[in-house]
Design a protein around this motif. Sequence first.
Motif, PDB file in Angstrom:
ATOM      1  N   GLN A 184       6.336  -9.439   4.954  1.00 25.06           N
ATOM      2  CA  GLN A 184       6.654  -9.960   3.624  1.00 25.06           C
ATOM      3  C   GLN A 184       5.515 -10.810   3.076  1.00 25.06           C
ATOM      4  OE1 GLN A 184      10.379 -11.882   4.617  1.00 25.06           O
ATOM      5  NE2 GLN A 184      11.575 -10.226   3.706  1.00 25.06           N
ATOM      6  N   HIS A 185       4.918 -11.611   3.960  1.00 21.96           N
ATOM      7  CA  HIS A 185       3.792 -12.442   3.514  1.00 21.96           C
ATOM      8  C   HIS A 185       2.625 -11.581   3.057  1.00 21.96           C
ATOM      9  CE1 HIS A 185       0.700 -15.469   3.350  1.00 21.96           C
ATOM     10  NE2 HIS A 185       0.037 -14.887   4.322  1.00 21.96           N
ATOM     11  N   ARG A 186       2.310 -10.520   3.803  1.00 18.98           N
ATOM     12  CA  ARG A 186       1.228  -9.622   3.389  1.00 18.98           C
ATOM     13  C   ARG A 186       1.568  -8.925   2.080  1.00 18.98           C
ATOM     14  NH1 ARG A 186       1.533  -8.095   8.854  1.00 18.98           N
ATOM     15  NH2 ARG A 186       2.455  -6.087   8.242  1.00 18.98           N
ATOM     16  N   ARG A 187       2.829  -8.533   1.942  1.00 16.00           N
ATOM     17  CA  ARG A 187       3.226  -7.855   0.702  1.00 16.00           C
ATOM     18  C   ARG A 187       3.140  -8.800  -0.495  1.00 16.00           C
ATOM     19  NH1 ARG A 187       7.799  -7.523  -2.062  1.00 16.00           N
ATOM     20  NH2 ARG A 187       9.090  -8.477  -0.442  1.00 16.00           N
ATOM     21  N   TYR A 188       3.633 -10.028  -0.332  1.00 16.44           N
ATOM     22  CA  TYR A 188       3.549 -11.000  -1.425  1.00 16.44           C
ATOM     23  C   TYR A 188       2.093 -11.233  -1.835  1.00 16.44           C
ATOM     24  CZ  TYR A 188       8.398 -12.164  -0.273  1.00 16.44           C
ATOM     25  OH  TYR A 188       9.748 -12.113  -0.037  1.00 16.44           O
ATOM     26  N   THR A 189       1.225 -11.388  -0.832  1.00 15.79           N
ATOM     27  CA  THR A 189      -0.191 -11.631  -1.123  1.00 15.79           C
ATOM     28  C   THR A 189      -0.811 -10.439  -1.845  1.00 15.79           C
ATOM     29  OG1 THR A 189      -0.361 -13.013   0.871  1.00 15.79           O
ATOM     30  CG2 THR A 189      -2.410 -12.219  -0.093  1.00 15.79           C
ATOM     31  N   ARG A 190      -0.508  -9.233  -1.378  1.00 17.39           N
ATOM     32  CA  ARG A 190      -1.063  -8.026  -1.992  1.00 17.39           C
ATOM     33  C   ARG A 190      -0.552  -7.865  -3.424  1.00 17.39           C
ATOM     34  NH1 ARG A 190       0.258  -5.044   1.749  1.00 17.39           N
ATOM     35  NH2 ARG A 190       2.221  -4.215   0.943  1.00 17.39           N
ATOM     36  N   GLU A 191       0.732  -8.116  -3.643  1.00 15.63           N
ATOM     37  CA  GLU A 191       1.281  -7.972  -4.993  1.00 15.63           C
ATOM     38  C   GLU A 191       0.707  -9.025  -5.930  1.00 15.63           C
ATOM     39  OE1 GLU A 191       5.466  -8.167  -4.520  1.00 15.63           O
ATOM     40  OE2 GLU A 191       5.657  -6.114  -3.753  1.00 15.63           O
ATOM     41  N   GLN A 192       0.498 -10.245  -5.427  1.00 19.14           N
ATOM     42  CA  GLN A 192      -0.086 -11.289  -6.266  1.00 19.14           C
ATOM     43  C   GLN A 192      -1.522 -10.938  -6.640  1.00 19.14           C
ATOM     44  OE1 GLN A 192       1.465 -13.971  -7.529  1.00 19.14           O
ATOM     45  NE2 GLN A 192      -0.408 -14.483  -8.646  1.00 19.14           N
ATOM     46  N   GLN A 193      -2.267 -10.405  -5.682  1.00 20.65           N
ATOM     47  CA  GLN A 193      -3.640 -10.001  -5.974  1.00 20.65           C
ATOM     48  C   GLN A 193      -3.681  -8.878  -6.998  1.00 20.65           C
ATOM     49  OE1 GLN A 193      -5.084  -9.033  -2.073  1.00 20.65           O
ATOM     50  NE2 GLN A 193      -5.645 -11.152  -1.568  1.00 20.65           N
ATOM     51  N   GLU A 194      -2.750  -7.939  -6.878  1.00 21.14           N
ATOM     52  CA  GLU A 194      -2.709  -6.843  -7.853  1.00 21.14           C
ATOM     53  C   GLU A 194      -2.340  -7.353  -9.241  1.00 21.14           C
ATOM     54  OE1 GLU A 194       0.012  -4.042  -6.250  1.00 21.14           O
ATOM     55  OE2 GLU A 194      -1.364  -3.316  -4.688  1.00 21.14           O
ATOM     56  N   ARG A 195      -1.394  -8.303  -9.313  1.00 18.70           N
ATOM     57  CA  ARG A 195      -1.039  -8.868 -10.624  1.00 18.70           C
ATOM     58  C   ARG A 195      -2.216  -9.625 -11.246  1.00 18.70           C
ATOM     59  NH1 ARG A 195       3.989  -9.878  -7.992  1.00 18.70           N
ATOM     60  NH2 ARG A 195       3.300 -11.986  -7.455  1.00 18.70           N
ATOM     61  N   ASP A 196      -2.924 -10.397 -10.406  1.00 16.42           N
ATOM     62  CA  ASP A 196      -4.078 -11.139 -10.922  1.00 16.42           C
ATOM     63  C   ASP A 196      -5.167 -10.196 -11.412  1.00 16.42           C
ATOM     64  OD1 ASP A 196      -2.776 -13.463 -10.279  1.00 16.42           O
ATOM     65  OD2 ASP A 196      -3.842 -13.772  -8.384  1.00 16.42           O
ATOM     66  N   ARG A 197      -5.397  -9.124 -10.663  1.00 17.65           N
ATOM     67  CA  ARG A 197      -6.425  -8.159 -11.056  1.00 17.65           C
ATOM     68  C   ARG A 197      -6.017  -7.442 -12.341  1.00 17.65           C
ATOM     69  NH1 ARG A 197      -6.885  -6.079  -6.590  1.00 17.65           N
ATOM     70  NH2 ARG A 197      -5.405  -4.350  -6.771  1.00 17.65           N
ATOM     71  N   GLU A 198      -4.728  -7.089 -12.438  1.00 19.96           N
ATOM     72  CA  GLU A 198      -4.250  -6.421 -13.648  1.00 19.96           C
ATOM     73  C   GLU A 198      -4.359  -7.332 -14.857  1.00 19.96           C
ATOM     74  OE1 GLU A 198      -2.799  -3.216 -15.808  1.00 19.96           O
ATOM     75  OE2 GLU A 198      -3.466  -3.321 -13.720  1.00 19.96           O
ATOM     76  N   GLU A 199      -4.056  -8.614 -14.639  1.00 18.09           N
ATOM     77  CA  GLU A 199      -4.140  -9.566 -15.743  1.00 18.09           C
ATOM     78  C   GLU A 199      -5.574  -9.735 -16.213  1.00 18.09           C
ATOM     79  OE1 GLU A 199      -2.992 -14.260 -16.703  1.00 18.09           O
ATOM     80  OE2 GLU A 199      -2.551 -13.367 -14.751  1.00 18.09           O
ATOM     81  N   LEU A 200      -6.511  -9.768 -15.273  1.00 14.05           N
ATOM     82  CA  LEU A 200      -7.914  -9.912 -15.649  1.00 14.05           C
ATOM     83  C   LEU A 200      -8.416  -8.678 -16.399  1.00 14.05           C
ATOM     84  CD1 LEU A 200      -9.408 -11.524 -12.405  1.00 14.05           C
ATOM     85  CD2 LEU A 200      -9.118 -12.619 -14.642  1.00 14.05           C
TER      86      LEU A 200
END
Length: 212
Positions: free
Chosen positions: A88-104
Amino acid sequence: MEALYHQSNKHVHEVQSQMGRLETCDRQSVHLIENEIQARIDQIFSNLERLEILSSKEPPSKRQNAKLRVDQLKYDVQHLQTALRNFQHRRYTREQQERDREELLTRSYTTNDSETSIHIDETLQFNSSVRNAHQGIDDLLGSGTSVLEGLRDQRKTLKGTQKKILDVANMLGLSNTVMRLIEKRAFQDKVIMIGGMLLTCVIMVLVFKYLT
């Protein structure tokens, strides 16, 4: 107790099988599988509480073995809980990184645009959540270590008990040998005493017969 133990052990194997599905399932299914795994783990923990009570009521000859089996089951499910939280921790981190990248990638900037500022509060909150997750994992690992130490101590205790039993058995064997020697010597002394008495009587009869 046996039925509940085998049921809980079966749940452990089912959770292990479901953990393998987490790495290959799609995003739509991952949350459902995580919830199923967590519900099954919670059920196992509930069963463990009952098993600990039942193991303490086992006959003395079976109590130690029953407790070892329950401790092993507890270690297995704690390991599964830790593995789930790591995923779950890896998934949360990966999803947060994807959201940040998408936002940028989707954000448009203008001169002196205030939106270009970094959201420090959100970052701090995310880092705090990550630290809490790590702390929970460390606590579970510490609990697993404690269980292993307990199993090692119990193993040493069993070895010491076995050695004492062997020592007692050896002492009993030595005592039986000594008792047999004592009985043999007592019998020999009795024979010598009776023989001496008979010989004395014969001598007294002969002396009385020939001297009178």
